[in-house]
Structures are given as C-alpha cells and as structure tokens.
Design an enzyme around this catalytic site. Structure first.
Site, PDB file in Angstrom:
ATOM      1  N   TYR A   1      16.809  30.225   7.583  1.00 12.46           N
ATOM      2  CA  TYR A   1      15.574  30.912   7.958  1.00 12.46           C
ATOM      3  C   TYR A   1      15.459  31.038   9.472  1.00 12.46           C
ATOM      4  CZ  TYR A   1      13.426  30.743   3.300  1.00 12.46           C
ATOM      5  OH  TYR A   1      13.121  30.937   1.980  1.00 12.46           O
TER       6      TYR A   1
ATOM      7  N   LYS B   1       0.836  -1.198   0.000  1.00 14.18           N
ATOM      8  CA  LYS B   1       0.000   0.000   0.000  1.00 14.18           C
ATOM      9  C   LYS B   1       0.873   1.251   0.000  1.00 14.18           C
ATOM     10  CE  LYS B   1      -0.391  -0.252   5.038  1.00 14.18           C
ATOM     11  NZ  LYS B   1      -1.284  -0.190   6.206  1.00 14.18           N
TER      12      LYS B   1
ATOM     13  N   MET C   1      12.800  24.619   1.854  1.00 17.96           N
ATOM     14  CA  MET C   1      12.053  23.813   0.900  1.00 17.96           C
ATOM     15  C   MET C   1      12.960  23.042  -0.051  1.00 17.96           C
ATOM     16  SD  MET C   1       9.075  24.923  -1.814  1.00 17.96           S
ATOM     17  CE  MET C   1       7.953  25.462  -0.537  1.00 17.96           C
TER      18      MET C   1
ATOM     19  N   ARG D   1     -10.092   0.432  15.688  1.00 12.19           N
ATOM     20  CA  ARG D   1     -10.207   1.105  14.396  1.00 12.19           C
ATOM     21  C   ARG D   1     -11.298   0.398  13.595  1.00 12.19           C
ATOM     22  NH1 ARG D   1      -4.394   1.687  11.609  1.00 12.19           N
ATOM     23  NH2 ARG D   1      -4.789  -0.558  11.465  1.00 12.19           N
TER      24      ARG D   1
END
Length: 358
Positions: free
Chosen positions: A255, A34, A303, A132
C-alpha cells in the site's frame, strides 16, 4: 487454514514466577493478570501462576472471571470498586480493595463488619507524584489512622512512575515520601514494587511485590533484555509464508507504493497483519525470524499480510515466521514501532489461534 498462531509457554511463565520468588523471597507475590493476563489468556496463565499468593486485576469483572475459572486465591482490585454495589460483591468473593478516594473509604466503612469478617486487608493508595490515583501525603496518614481505628488491617501502596529509569529525580522523591508515610503509620504492611522496582530495589520489596510484565517474559527496561534479567519469553507470535514473488528493480511493493526494489528481489508474503495485532507503523527497520535468520520487512504492513525481503534465502511456502518470541523479542519489535512490549502483548486480536505449550 490461515496459520497465525499465539503460543503460550506455561513452563516459561512458571519460571518467571520463580524468578520473582528468588528476587523477593520474604515478600508475598501479587501476580498481575489484568487485561487478559497481558494478552496471554487468563485461564492458562492462572494455572501456570497457581503458586502465587494472590492475583491483581484492574476491575471487578476481571476478578469475577478468576473465580468463574475456579481459582480461590485472594484477588486485589488495584483500582478498587467503582460503586457501592460492587463493594458487597467484592466482599462475598474475597476480593481485597484498594481505596484511593474518600468515597471508596466511606463505602468500605459502611461494609466493615462483612469486610472484616472475611479477614480482608484494605489497600490504601499513596499519590507520591505520579498523579493518577491516590491520597496525597498530607491526607493519607489520617485516612490510614481512621481505618485502623475502625478495625481494618491496612496495606500502604504506591506505584512508581519511572522505575524503569535509573536517574529520574522523581524516583528518589517517591521513595522518600513513601518511607515517611510508612514511618508515620507503623505498624503497617507495605507494597510499592512493580516489575522494574522488584529488579532494581530489593530494599523496597517489603510485604508484597506486584510483578506484571516480567512474569510474561518482557523487559520493563528499555536498555536491558529479558535474557539479561534471567527471564523467559512466554508468548511466541508466528505465521507462515503464503506466497513468494520475484520482482524486478524499479517495482514497488505494498500500500502506498512506499518501497521500491533497487535490484531483483524475492518478496515473501506472510499471513499476518495489523488485524491480528501486529504493528502497522515502524520508526526503525523491523524484522522477523525465518529459519533462524532475521529478515527485514519490506513495504507497509496491511490488515492481513506483511511482506519481507527474502532475497537469497530460498524460502518456501509454509515456512514458519516468528513475529516475536524467543528469537525476536517483543521488546525489540516494540522499539521499532515507537512503543513498548506491554502494548503489543495486550492489543493482539482474537484472530490468531491460541496454543498452549505446557
């Protein structure tokens, strides 16, 4: 060209599949593929896992992709179908269905002639405490008996919530509940082992095991590395040094200007960032491997780039940087970011170039 690369080692993937066979020699293997084979790329992973008994996916679209790629193994839909319309497609394509609520059972019975004609087994999910999906113990026995009466071959299935933990009390509770239901429903095929359970509880391997992350060379345990488990990392995530800056004491990097040089430093800039899927935040000090040496990140990941402390290491533009792989394990990178290796593998973007190492 910007060098950001995800390399997939098919030999390592085959090695890990064989490791599962060694651990569970009497069980059939449903290899979980998956989420694009845990971020490794479905097509190339399927070819490396061709000797598995079946594939496991989360939904119909993932299963259909397996067929479109030409693979004819049985496929198990571990969340079952999401509508009655999907049931007929699943039958046509030989997908075995998990059922975990009554409506799915009704859809199955409505299509029982076609389903049974394809000799498909139905998987029935026990909710043993994870809460679940699945039927509670007080209802699942009736569900299984009713499906048997309708002529279906059944597989009792369960999923552990804490198989990666040695001392969690829910483990024993789930085990005992599963065994009680199994005894009440005999004869019945059974499956309850994910990667961690395969490695820990051979007495629970039963008829089917469902390896996931261990196939891809990541550890299901926080305190045991893939090397200790005799598994091989399949993915290597790498980039290159694209610039080297010499800075003075007192200068800041990145940053937010969060880090300050306490001395003269060489800062190497690497062509990778969170836009590629590398984690931006880290709780503990993170590092990469360059020229077989661990070098620390210095400053915030952006990024498209990150920066590392290259002081004293004479790096040069074009040097290869391993973000994770055989030397810097993805599980170790995940720990520094407060997450797990599964997430890092699955959330890679499409920006890095994919390469296959057969």
């Amino acid at each position: 060209m910007r060098q950001a690369t995800v390399s997939i080692n098919q030999d390592a993937l085959q090695y890990n599949l064989n490791r599962v066979k060694q651990l569970a020699p009497k069980s059939k293997i449903v290899s979980m593929v998956k989420a694009d084979a845990y971020g490794h790329g479905l097509e190339n992973s399927l070819s490396a896992l061709a000797q598995t008994d079946a594939f496991g996916v989360a939904c119909l679209s993932e299963a259909l992709e397996i067929r479109q790629l030409g693979f004819e193994q049985l496929v198990t839909l571990i969340e079952g179908v999401f509508s009655e319309d999907e049931m007929q497609i699943a039958i046509d394509q030989r997908f075995e269905c998990m059922v975990h609520h009554q409506q799915q059972v009704e859809w199955l019975i409505q299509h029982k002639v076609a389903y049974q004609a394809k000799k498909l087994k139905v998987w029935i999910k026990l909710n043993s405490g994870m809460n679940r999906l699945g039927f509670k113990a007080d209802e699942i026995i009736d569900v299984i008996n009713n499906l048997k009466a309708e002529g279906f071959e059944c597989v009792l299935a369960m999923h552990f919530a804490n198989a990666d933990s040695d001392d969690h009390p829910l483990n024993e509770q789930q085990k005992q509940l599963f065994l009680q239901v199994r005894e009440a429903c005999m004869p019945i095929l059974c499956s309850c082992c994910n990667s961690a359970a395969i490695l820990k509880w051979p007495e629970l391997h039963f008829d089917y095991v469902r390896p996931g992350v261990m196939l891809y060379g990541a550890s299901p345990f926080a305190d045991r590395s893939v090397h200790e488990l005799d598994l091989k990392p399949v993915m290597t995530f790498s980039a290159e040094v694209i610039a080297i800056n010499h800075i003075q004491a007192g200068e800041k990097v990145g940053y937010g200007s969060l880090v300050t040089a306490e001395k003269e430093m060489d800062i190497a800039v690497v062509s990778i960032g969170y836009g590629d899927g590398y984690p931006r935040a880290y709780i503990a000090q993170n590092s990469v491997v360059v020229n077989q040496k661990n070098l620390n990140l210095f400053g915030r990941v952006s990024m498209d780039m990150l920066t590392i402390d290259a002081t004293g290491h004479a790096l040069k533009i074009g040097d290869s940087v391993e973000l994770w792989g055989e030397q810097r394990l993805v599980d170790d990178v995940a720990k520094t970011s407060g997450t797990i290796g599964y997430e890092l593998l699955c959330r890679l973007s499409n920006r890095p170039t994919r390469k296959i190492k057969a």
